[in-house]
Motif scaffolding. Structure first.
Motif, PDB file in Angstrom:
ATOM      1  N   GLU A   1       0.226 -40.120 -30.836  1.00  0.00           N
ATOM      2  CA  GLU A   1       0.430 -39.593 -32.178  1.00  0.00           C
ATOM      3  C   GLU A   1       0.386 -38.071 -32.154  1.00  0.00           C
ATOM      4  OE1 GLU A   1      -2.271 -41.087 -35.202  1.00  0.00           O
ATOM      5  OE2 GLU A   1      -0.954 -42.826 -35.425  1.00  0.00           O
ATOM      6  N   ALA A   2      -0.589 -37.540 -31.407  1.00  0.00           N
ATOM      7  CA  ALA A   2      -0.716 -36.087 -31.319  1.00  0.00           C
ATOM      8  C   ALA A   2       0.544 -35.480 -30.713  1.00  0.00           C
ATOM      9  CB  ALA A   2      -1.938 -35.713 -30.481  1.00  0.00           C
ATOM     10  N   ALA A   3       1.084 -36.116 -29.674  1.00  0.00           N
ATOM     11  CA  ALA A   3       2.297 -35.601 -29.035  1.00  0.00           C
ATOM     12  C   ALA A   3       3.461 -35.661 -30.021  1.00  0.00           C
ATOM     13  CB  ALA A   3       2.615 -36.417 -27.790  1.00  0.00           C
ATOM     14  N   ASN A   4       3.549 -36.781 -30.715  1.00  0.00           N
ATOM     15  CA  ASN A   4       4.596 -36.968 -31.714  1.00  0.00           C
ATOM     16  C   ASN A   4       4.496 -35.900 -32.804  1.00  0.00           C
ATOM     17  OD1 ASN A   4       5.556 -39.472 -34.081  1.00  0.00           O
ATOM     18  ND2 ASN A   4       6.829 -38.445 -32.592  1.00  0.00           N
ATOM     19  N   ASP A   5       3.260 -35.602 -33.183  1.00  0.00           N
ATOM     20  CA  ASP A   5       3.011 -34.591 -34.203  1.00  0.00           C
ATOM     21  C   ASP A   5       3.449 -33.211 -33.725  1.00  0.00           C
ATOM     22  OD1 ASP A   5       1.651 -33.957 -36.777  1.00  0.00           O
ATOM     23  OD2 ASP A   5       0.461 -32.664 -35.471  1.00  0.00           O
ATOM     24  N   LEU A   6       3.354 -33.000 -32.408  1.00  0.00           N
ATOM     25  CA  LEU A   6       3.728 -31.702 -31.840  1.00  0.00           C
ATOM     26  C   LEU A   6       5.180 -31.718 -31.363  1.00  0.00           C
ATOM     27  CD1 LEU A   6       0.394 -31.099 -29.993  1.00  0.00           C
ATOM     28  CD2 LEU A   6       1.305 -29.615 -31.756  1.00  0.00           C
TER      29      LEU A   6
ATOM     30  N   LEU B   1      -0.863 -40.000 -17.435  1.00  0.00           N
ATOM     31  CA  LEU B   1      -2.174 -40.603 -17.659  1.00  0.00           C
ATOM     32  C   LEU B   1      -2.280 -41.986 -17.022  1.00  0.00           C
ATOM     33  CD1 LEU B   1      -3.015 -39.473 -21.281  1.00  0.00           C
ATOM     34  CD2 LEU B   1      -4.090 -38.758 -19.166  1.00  0.00           C
TER      35      LEU B   1
ATOM     36  N   ASP C   1      -5.510 -43.543 -24.731  1.00  0.00           N
ATOM     37  CA  ASP C   1      -5.835 -43.341 -26.137  1.00  0.00           C
ATOM     38  C   ASP C   1      -4.527 -43.213 -26.929  1.00  0.00           C
ATOM     39  OD1 ASP C   1      -6.719 -42.582 -28.572  1.00  0.00           O
ATOM     40  OD2 ASP C   1      -8.101 -41.041 -27.847  1.00  0.00           O
TER      41      ASP C   1
ATOM     42  N   ARG D   1      -3.989 -42.419 -29.798  1.00  0.00           N
ATOM     43  CA  ARG D   1      -3.941 -41.249 -30.682  1.00  0.00           C
ATOM     44  C   ARG D   1      -3.305 -40.053 -29.991  1.00  0.00           C
ATOM     45  NH1 ARG D   1     -10.023 -42.335 -32.453  1.00  0.00           N
ATOM     46  NH2 ARG D   1     -10.031 -42.629 -30.218  1.00  0.00           N
ATOM     47  N   LEU D   2      -3.355 -40.064 -28.633  1.00  0.00           N
ATOM     48  CA  LEU D   2      -2.703 -38.982 -27.903  1.00  0.00           C
ATOM     49  C   LEU D   2      -1.204 -39.021 -28.135  1.00  0.00           C
ATOM     50  CD1 LEU D   2      -4.561 -39.017 -24.484  1.00  0.00           C
ATOM     51  CD2 LEU D   2      -4.912 -37.502 -26.422  1.00  0.00           C
TER      52      LEU D   2
ATOM     53  N   ILE E   1       2.997 -37.616 -21.344  1.00  0.00           N
ATOM     54  CA  ILE E   1       1.670 -38.144 -21.667  1.00  0.00           C
ATOM     55  C   ILE E   1       1.423 -39.493 -20.985  1.00  0.00           C
ATOM     56  CG2 ILE E   1       0.053 -38.702 -23.517  1.00  0.00           C
ATOM     57  CD1 ILE E   1       1.113 -35.871 -23.764  1.00  0.00           C
TER      58      ILE E   1
ATOM     59  N   SER F   1       7.214 -33.947 -30.102  1.00  0.00           N
ATOM     60  CA  SER F   1       7.669 -34.608 -28.890  1.00  0.00           C
ATOM     61  C   SER F   1       8.351 -35.927 -29.245  1.00  0.00           C
ATOM     62  CB  SER F   1       6.461 -34.856 -27.983  1.00  0.00           C
ATOM     63  OG  SER F   1       6.743 -35.857 -27.059  1.00  0.00           O
TER      64      SER F   1
END
Lengths: 359, 294
Positions: free
Chosen positions: B192-197, B212, B187, B189-190, B208, B199
């Motif tokens: 993006e989520a990591a980047n947002d946090l 995965l 996914d 979007r994961l 990630i 990373s």
């Protein structure tokens, strides 16, 4: 009041398509700010530009006075709660929440404490060792919130976080979100297409359509004094009629309506309406009374259709002059009068409730 | 009339094929491995452990058993080379698979087609092509000399490196495809989520993407490692019989060496190594699926 986010002249083009057209607004510290609009209105694009997933074609974005619009996403002190949560499936809930802290190189002991604190905040302590696939939608939502809040962001972005939940849970999560926002004191920027959600939670709402701002105001003003026809139509139900402006002064506007009556209503809009203009009048269904003499104009008609909604009953009334009006009546007493189809009724409303709107 | 039980009768052909082409031949091999080999070919039905002893020991002039590392060396080389081949395949495949997954769907299809195209050509021909490339005065040497990189080089052919190149080339599609499949399933979007946090790209890959994609990596590793263990063509053509692997060692026992029992015992050994490896990988992937990664 200090500003947490300042957006100035932001535009975003995808080829020839403009997703955002010269948008500017400020968001206050500790504010619950909502971007509301139909799909394709540019609200998600705007959020993604604040998060750093997209760069604006022009304009600046400031976070607490610091220009961030050139910074990559991982260098912005902004976290996002994603629509589908985007929890890392191979990590336990603890590890999910810890991820941002680890990336920020927090001290090991502090990280542990913070994770525990976050799990407590969203009431998920006993699930810490589970994997996201073992959780329900609402629980995943809570973990997504905890994960985004853990690194103490300056602003929290929420991209339609409630849309995947069922109705009851959605309402419960609304309250939880609000409590959480008040407790943490972090600015929330909330994106939704659900007007009810927006009205219920926001300090201020920014209504977007076609890539530009339609109205930016408090929920009450958005609903009661919409700035144009789009806003009145998008938020809640209303009756629209084209009207002619007969006279206008500082305090009042006189209009000729197709309901067969002329009205003199308060001039609130401060818009550029002038005599002779064709404008639209808006009258909300719940502001019309059935068979209750009120100080105001009276209209005669018959009940054309009836929808019983539990708390409310929605009627459609065919007026004797050929127009039709939507009316909603609160069922405040169990055995309250219910009007039958074809039953003649008299409608009344206060002219104060009428708004005139330009396109 | 009795209803035909399709769940039973439907799979009977598969059982019959498995029985005659897999199970029975395996038992024959197992049987032969415990018999005495006949110097004139075939075997004699006399029970003996000689063929297994032969893997580790040989008889000296006085008919005494002495340790002999010759075959152990071949077994060791087979495992090490196969492992190296699979690892090299992995290192090359990941960026390739990632690159393919980033393309639009039309380019993707074309690239995947290109990856699988070598399978359309006989393996003998493909491995032989490498003989022409690596041989003395071959394409590679001529090319290197022409551009002035080297003046004189040792023979590239008939070495461990030549076999490694051949195996990596032959089996790399089997690594690219499963890794590509698991990257496709990832996914985005994961990320993006990591980047947002907070990373960075490197951390996102480490934390990630790589974890995965593990199921794809494990599958690819098995698919490359196992056929490499049994490779015959590459050691024969590119190793030139000088540096053997288990595949052509076994082939020799049934051919020129006329030592069927020894060939059978080597086969059983190879099979055991393969099974052990696959059991280990099966255990690892079951642990992964417990964590919700498929």
């Amino acid at each position: 009041m200090s500003k947490s986010v300042q957006i100035k002249n932001i535009s975003k083009n995808y080829g020839t398509y403009q997703a955002a057209k010269n948008i500017s607004f400020d968001i206050n510290d500790n504010e619950f700010f909502t971007l509301l609009g139909p799909s394709g209105c540019g609200k998600t694009t705007l959020l993604r530009m604040i998060a750093g997933f997209e760069t604006a074609s022009s304009g600046t974005i400031k976070l607490h006075g610091r220009d961030i619009h050139q910074l990559p996403a991982h260098k912005r002190r902004v976290n996002t709660v994603f629509q589908n949560y985007a929890l890392f499936p191979h990590m336990t809930l603890e590890q999910n929440i810890d991820f941002g802290l680890e990336m920020c190189k927090w001290d090991k002991k502090k990280r542990k404490e913070r994770v525990k604190e976050m799990l407590e905040l969203v009431h998920m302590e006993e699930f810490s060792k589970r994997y996201p696939s073992q959780l329900s939608g609402g629980q995943q939502q809570r973990i997504a919130l905890a994960r985004a809040l853990a690194p103490e962001p300056e602003v929290l972005l929420l991209d339609e976080p409630l849309s995947a939940l069922d109705l009851k849970l959605r309402q419960a999560m609304r309250d939880e979100l609000l409590t959480l926002q008040r407790k943490t004191g972090i600015t929330f920027i909330f994106v939704t297409h659900d007007q009810e959600e927006a009205l219920a939670m926001s300090d201020r709402i920014c209504v977007l359509a076609g890539g530009s701002i339609q109205q930016l105001d408090t929920p009450i003003n958005i609903y009661e004094n919409p700035s144009n026809k789009f806003v009145a139509d998008f938020i809640g139900e209303t009756n629209f009629f084209p009207v002619d402006v007969i006279d206008i002064n500082e305090k009042t506007i006189s209009i000729q309506t197709p309901l067969g009556i002329d009205l003199t209503i308060p001039n609130l809009a401060k818009t550029t309406i002038s005599v002779g203009n064709n404008v639209t009048m808006s009258l909300r269904p719940e502001k019309i009374y059935i068979n209750k003499p009120e100080n105001g104009p009276e209209l005669a008609g018959k009940v054309a259709s009836r929808n019983y909604m539990g708390g409310y009953t929605h009627y459609s009334i065919a007026l004797d002059n050929g127009q039709s009006l939507k009316v909603s009546k609160r069922n405040s007493v169990s055995n309250d009068v219910s009007y039958e189809i074809q039953q003649p009724v008299k409608l009344s409303f206060s002219p104060e409730s009428v708004r005139v709107l330009s396109e | 009339m009795k209803k035909i039980n399709i769940h039973f009768w439907g799979v009977v052909p598969a059982y019959v094929i498995m029985m005659f082409l897999m199970i029975i031949p395996l038992f024959i091999i197992l049987y032969v491995s415990f018999m005495t080999s006949d110097p004139y070919g075939g075997y004699k039905s006399i029970y003996s452990l000689d063929s297994y002893i032969q893997i580790l020991y040989s008889y000296d002039w006085d008919e005494n058993l002495v340790l002999n590392f010759h075959y152990l060396q071949i077994i060791g080389r087979t495992i090490v080379l196969s492992f190296l081949a699979a690892t090299l395949c992995l290192i090359i495949s990941f960026p390739v698979a990632f690159y393919i997954s980033k393309q639009n769907s039309q380019v993707k299809q074309l690239l995947l087609y290109l990856v699988t195209i070598p399978f359309w050509v006989s393996m003998v021909v493909r491995v032989y092509a490498w003989v022409l490339i690596l041989s003395d005065g071959g394409v590679l040497e001529t090319g290197l000399k022409f551009f002035g990189f080297v003046n004189d080089i040792d023979s590239l052919l008939y070495s461990n490196n030549a076999m490694l190149v051949g195996m990596v080339y032959t089996y790399i599609p089997l690594m690219i495809l499963p890794i590509y499949a698991s990257i496709e399933k990832l996914d985005k979007r994961l990320l993006e989520a990591a980047n947002d946090l907070y990373s960075s790209r490197i951390m996102s890959f480490k934390k990630i993407i790589f974890p995965l994609c593990k199921p794809g990596i494990i599958a690819g590793f098995v698919l490359v490692f196992v056929p490499c263990l049994g490779a015959v063509l590459e050691p024969t053509l590119l190793g030139g019989g000088k540096t053997m692997m288990m595949g052509n060692l076994i082939q020799n026992q049934f051919g020129v060496s006329r030592n069927w029992s020894f060939g059978a015992s080597l086969t059983i050994l190879l099979l055991s190594i393969t099974l052990l490896f696959m059991l280990f990988q099966a255990y690892r992937s079951s642990k992964l699926s417990h964590q919700g990664i498929q």
